[in-house]
Scaffold this motif. Structure first.
Motif, PDB file in Angstrom:
ATOM      1  N   VAL A  90       0.850  -1.188   0.000  1.00 52.75           N
ATOM      2  CA  VAL A  90       0.000   0.000   0.000  1.00 52.75           C
ATOM      3  C   VAL A  90       0.882   1.233   0.000  1.00 52.75           C
ATOM      4  O   VAL A  90       1.863   1.297   0.750  1.00 52.75           O
ATOM      5  CB  VAL A  90      -0.935   0.035   1.227  1.00 52.75           C
ATOM      6  N   ARG A  91       0.544   2.192  -0.844  1.00 55.96           N
ATOM      7  CA  ARG A  91       1.210   3.485  -0.852  1.00 55.96           C
ATOM      8  C   ARG A  91       0.193   4.527  -0.384  1.00 55.96           C
ATOM      9  O   ARG A  91      -0.714   4.895  -1.128  1.00 55.96           O
ATOM     10  CB  ARG A  91       1.718   3.804  -2.262  1.00 55.96           C
ATOM     11  N   ALA A  92       0.318   4.957   0.862  1.00 56.85           N
ATOM     12  CA  ALA A  92      -0.611   5.933   1.430  1.00 56.85           C
ATOM     13  C   ALA A  92      -0.100   7.340   1.129  1.00 56.85           C
ATOM     14  O   ALA A  92       1.033   7.680   1.468  1.00 56.85           O
ATOM     15  CB  ALA A  92      -0.750   5.724   2.929  1.00 56.85           C
ATOM     16  N   VAL A  93      -0.939   8.146   0.497  1.00 52.79           N
ATOM     17  CA  VAL A  93      -0.517   9.452  -0.001  1.00 52.79           C
ATOM     18  C   VAL A  93      -1.363  10.553   0.618  1.00 52.79           C
ATOM     19  O   VAL A  93      -2.589  10.461   0.662  1.00 52.79           O
ATOM     20  CB  VAL A  93      -0.641   9.510  -1.543  1.00 52.79           C
ATOM     21  N   ARG A  94      -0.686  11.582   1.076  1.00 57.23           N
ATOM     22  CA  ARG A  94      -1.383  12.742   1.640  1.00 57.23           C
ATOM     23  C   ARG A  94      -0.781  14.010   1.044  1.00 57.23           C
ATOM     24  O   ARG A  94       0.434  14.244   1.132  1.00 57.23           O
ATOM     25  CB  ARG A  94      -1.263  12.766   3.166  1.00 57.23           C
ATOM     26  N   ALA A  95      -1.627  14.821   0.421  1.00 58.66           N
ATOM     27  CA  ALA A  95      -1.189  16.101  -0.141  1.00 58.66           C
ATOM     28  C   ALA A  95      -1.583  17.218   0.814  1.00 58.66           C
ATOM     29  O   ALA A  95      -2.606  17.149   1.491  1.00 58.66           O
ATOM     30  CB  ALA A  95      -1.828  16.323  -1.507  1.00 58.66           C
ATOM     31  N   TRP A  96      -0.747  18.238   0.868  1.00 57.52           N
ATOM     32  CA  TRP A  96      -1.076  19.365   1.752  1.00 57.52           C
ATOM     33  C   TRP A  96      -0.713  20.674   1.063  1.00 57.52           C
ATOM     34  O   TRP A  96       0.062  20.724   0.116  1.00 57.52           O
ATOM     35  CB  TRP A  96      -0.344  19.247   3.097  1.00 57.52           C
ATOM     36  N   ALA A  97      -1.347  21.737   1.547  1.00 58.70           N
ATOM     37  CA  ALA A  97      -1.098  23.070   0.998  1.00 58.70           C
ATOM     38  C   ALA A  97      -1.092  24.069   2.146  1.00 58.70           C
ATOM     39  O   ALA A  97      -1.650  23.815   3.221  1.00 58.70           O
ATOM     40  CB  ALA A  97      -2.175  23.450  -0.017  1.00 58.70           C
ATOM     41  N   LEU A  98      -0.423  25.180   1.944  1.00 60.84           N
ATOM     42  CA  LEU A  98      -0.412  26.227   2.964  1.00 60.84           C
ATOM     43  C   LEU A  98      -1.821  26.763   3.149  1.00 60.84           C
ATOM     44  O   LEU A  98      -2.533  27.028   2.173  1.00 60.84           O
ATOM     45  CB  LEU A  98       0.520  27.366   2.542  1.00 60.84           C
ATOM     46  N   PRO A 122      -0.549  -6.863   9.025  1.00 56.94           N
ATOM     47  CA  PRO A 122       0.901  -6.733   9.208  1.00 56.94           C
ATOM     48  C   PRO A 122       1.707  -7.275   8.029  1.00 56.94           C
ATOM     49  O   PRO A 122       2.882  -6.938   7.877  1.00 56.94           O
ATOM     50  CB  PRO A 122       1.162  -7.550  10.481  1.00 56.94           C
ATOM     51  N   GLN A 123       1.092  -8.109   7.186  1.00 60.19           N
ATOM     52  CA  GLN A 123       1.807  -8.684   6.037  1.00 60.19           C
ATOM     53  C   GLN A 123       1.894  -7.716   4.870  1.00 60.19           C
ATOM     54  O   GLN A 123       2.614  -7.996   3.890  1.00 60.19           O
ATOM     55  CB  GLN A 123       1.114  -9.984   5.587  1.00 60.19           C
ATOM     56  N   VAL A 124       1.203  -6.587   4.934  1.00 62.79           N
ATOM     57  CA  VAL A 124       1.173  -5.639   3.821  1.00 62.79           C
ATOM     58  C   VAL A 124       2.254  -4.583   3.994  1.00 62.79           C
ATOM     59  O   VAL A 124       2.233  -3.820   4.967  1.00 62.79           O
ATOM     60  CB  VAL A 124      -0.208  -4.955   3.717  1.00 62.79           C
ATOM     61  N   PRO A 125       3.238  -4.496   3.077  1.00 68.22           N
ATOM     62  CA  PRO A 125       4.235  -3.429   3.148  1.00 68.22           C
ATOM     63  C   PRO A 125       3.562  -2.072   2.903  1.00 68.22           C
ATOM     64  O   PRO A 125       2.690  -1.950   2.044  1.00 68.22           O
ATOM     65  CB  PRO A 125       5.212  -3.767   2.016  1.00 68.22           C
ATOM     66  N   VAL A 126       3.983  -1.073   3.662  1.00 66.25           N
ATOM     67  CA  VAL A 126       3.350   0.244   3.574  1.00 66.25           C
ATOM     68  C   VAL A 126       4.405   1.313   3.307  1.00 66.25           C
ATOM     69  O   VAL A 126       5.442   1.359   3.962  1.00 66.25           O
ATOM     70  CB  VAL A 126       2.587   0.594   4.870  1.00 66.25           C
ATOM     71  N   THR A 127       4.118   2.166   2.342  1.00 66.86           N
ATOM     72  CA  THR A 127       4.924   3.357   2.078  1.00 66.86           C
ATOM     73  C   THR A 127       4.056   4.574   2.343  1.00 66.86           C
ATOM     74  O   THR A 127       2.932   4.656   1.826  1.00 66.86           O
ATOM     75  CB  THR A 127       5.413   3.393   0.620  1.00 66.86           C
ATOM     76  N   GLU A 128       4.559   5.493   3.155  1.00 72.77           N
ATOM     77  CA  GLU A 128       3.811   6.718   3.456  1.00 72.77           C
ATOM     78  C   GLU A 128       4.461   7.881   2.712  1.00 72.77           C
ATOM     79  O   GLU A 128       5.667   8.103   2.834  1.00 72.77           O
ATOM     80  CB  GLU A 128       3.791   6.969   4.959  1.00 72.77           C
ATOM     81  N   HIS A 129       3.639   8.603   1.966  1.00 73.21           N
ATOM     82  CA  HIS A 129       4.153   9.697   1.145  1.00 73.21           C
ATOM     83  C   HIS A 129       3.367  10.973   1.417  1.00 73.21           C
ATOM     84  O   HIS A 129       2.152  11.005   1.260  1.00 73.21           O
ATOM     85  CB  HIS A 129       4.065   9.338  -0.337  1.00 73.21           C
ATOM     86  N   VAL A 130       4.062  12.009   1.837  1.00 71.83           N
ATOM     87  CA  VAL A 130       3.464  13.319   2.075  1.00 71.83           C
ATOM     88  C   VAL A 130       4.118  14.311   1.127  1.00 71.83           C
ATOM     89  O   VAL A 130       5.342  14.361   1.013  1.00 71.83           O
ATOM     90  CB  VAL A 130       3.661  13.775   3.544  1.00 71.83           C
ATOM     91  N   GLU A 131       3.285  15.094   0.449  1.00 77.50           N
ATOM     92  CA  GLU A 131       3.828  16.032  -0.537  1.00 77.50           C
ATOM     93  C   GLU A 131       2.989  17.301  -0.572  1.00 77.50           C
ATOM     94  O   GLU A 131       1.752  17.243  -0.542  1.00 77.50           O
ATOM     95  CB  GLU A 131       3.841  15.378  -1.916  1.00 77.50           C
ATOM     96  N   MET A 132       3.653  18.423  -0.635  1.00 79.77           N
ATOM     97  CA  MET A 132       2.955  19.691  -0.792  1.00 79.77           C
ATOM     98  C   MET A 132       2.539  19.856  -2.255  1.00 79.77           C
ATOM     99  O   MET A 132       3.338  19.655  -3.165  1.00 79.77           O
ATOM    100  CB  MET A 132       3.859  20.848  -0.386  1.00 79.77           C
ATOM    101  N   GLY A 133       1.268  20.187  -2.478  1.00 74.46           N
ATOM    102  CA  GLY A 133       0.810  20.389  -3.848  1.00 74.46           C
ATOM    103  C   GLY A 133      -0.661  20.114  -3.994  1.00 74.46           C
ATOM    104  O   GLY A 133      -1.364  19.777  -3.037  1.00 74.46           O
ATOM    105  N   ASN A 134      -1.133  20.268  -5.221  1.00 76.69           N
ATOM    106  CA  ASN A 134      -2.520  19.979  -5.547  1.00 76.69           C
ATOM    107  C   ASN A 134      -2.796  18.491  -5.360  1.00 76.69           C
ATOM    108  O   ASN A 134      -2.059  17.643  -5.864  1.00 76.69           O
ATOM    109  CB  ASN A 134      -2.791  20.402  -6.991  1.00 76.69           C
TER     110      ASN A 134
END
Length: 290
Positions: free
Chosen positions: A179-187, A227-239
């Motif tokens: 799973v690649r969990a993605v969260r975008a944020w903006a000022l 617990p068997q699922v590899p997880v990548t957490e990605h946070v990025e500023m942008g739309n």
């Protein structure tokens, strides 16, 4: 017995691709597969269409051919068909209510076809009580959702995002992928700044560390459950739409949420979901949540 995976089948290349994708998903999840064709047309269309008995015979052939093809290629999947004398939207919404997911075909990049013609797809997406997966036609394994690709999920503030996250983890667990969990944020706008916000920002060490903490908290429960699922957490500023589209490159599936309540003007999917439906090269799952 697990709930079925239901496909809206209308004979178009898009819906046949959707059925193939759903069959592989049913094999991974060890779930039955149900092919549904709703053959009734709106009165304004039916007046100029073929006679009902001709449309019904054609519909039977669509279902029979698809069932035979999928049964031959996926013998471990229990495939059933259902011909429904209803219009597409109520039939698909009703059958989706008892399903793990509802799978439809899509051309993407603006134009849509089959069960997504005009407002039909939007109404199904806005009314379905289960996750709806849109599978694009063509483009090889990427468009079909490569088995080895991660499941990407866009994460909002918890707990609103719990249902999409759980769907993403369950799908990845069934496929044996990550799973690649993605969260975008903006000022935030300047007028939202206040002393309390500035103090919290200082304690967190800045906006991005705070966003990383929120993302980690959102997926923690599902990390523990799967617990068997590899997880990548990605946070990025942008739309958010651009961030998710970029993250979905090479993915097997991208998952987004939508609020289950409907507004007075009808279903509201949001600009992020619309962008993914039109431009993502992998299948897109839209998961309702409170």
């Amino acid at each position: 017995m697990p709930h079925p995976i239901t496909v809206g089948l209308d004979g178009s290349p898009e819906s046949l691709d959707a059925a193939d994708w759903a069959a592989r998903e049913a094999r991974w999840r060890q779930a039955p597969l149900r092919l549904v064709h709703a053959w009734m047309l709106p009165p304004q269309v039916a007046r100029t269409a073929q006679a009902p008995e001709v449309r019904k015979e054609w519909a039977h052939k669509i279902l029979d051919d698809a069932e035979a093809d999928l049964a031959a290629r996926y013998p471990e999947v229990a495939v059933s068909t259902e011909l429904v004398a209803e219009a597409a939207v109520p039939a698909l919404v009703a059958h989706g209510a008892g399903s793990q997911m509802l799978v439809l075909g899509s051309r993407g990049r603006g134009a849509v076809a089959g069960f997504l013609l005009g407002s039909i797809g939007l109404h199904v997406l806005g009314r379905a009580a289960c996750p709806v997966v849109l599978v694009r036609h063509g483009g090889g394994g990427q468009a079909q959702g490569a088995a080895g690709g991660d499941v990407v999920v866009g994460v909002q503030d918890p707990p609103e995002s719990a249902a999409p996250i759980e769907f993403a983890f369950a799908t990845a667990a069934a496929r044996g992928t990550g799973v690649r969990a993605v969260r975008a944020w903006a000022l935030p706008p300047v007028f939202e700044y206040g002393m309390a916000y500035l103090r919290a920002l200082e304690e967190a060490g800045g906006i991005e560390p705070g966003e990383r903490k929120r993302l980690a908290e959102a997926v923690l429960l599902w990390r523990e459950k799967y617990p068997q699922v590899p997880v990548t957490e990605h946070v990025e500023m942008g739309n958010a739409a651009e961030v998710l589209l970029t993250s979905a490159v090479g993915a097997g599936l991208v998952v987004v949420g939508r609020y289950s309540h409907r507004s007075a003007v009808g279903p509201h999917l949001g600009h992020v979901t619309h962008a993914l439906l039109h431009h993502a090269t992998c299948p897109v799952a839209v998961v309702p949540h409170d």
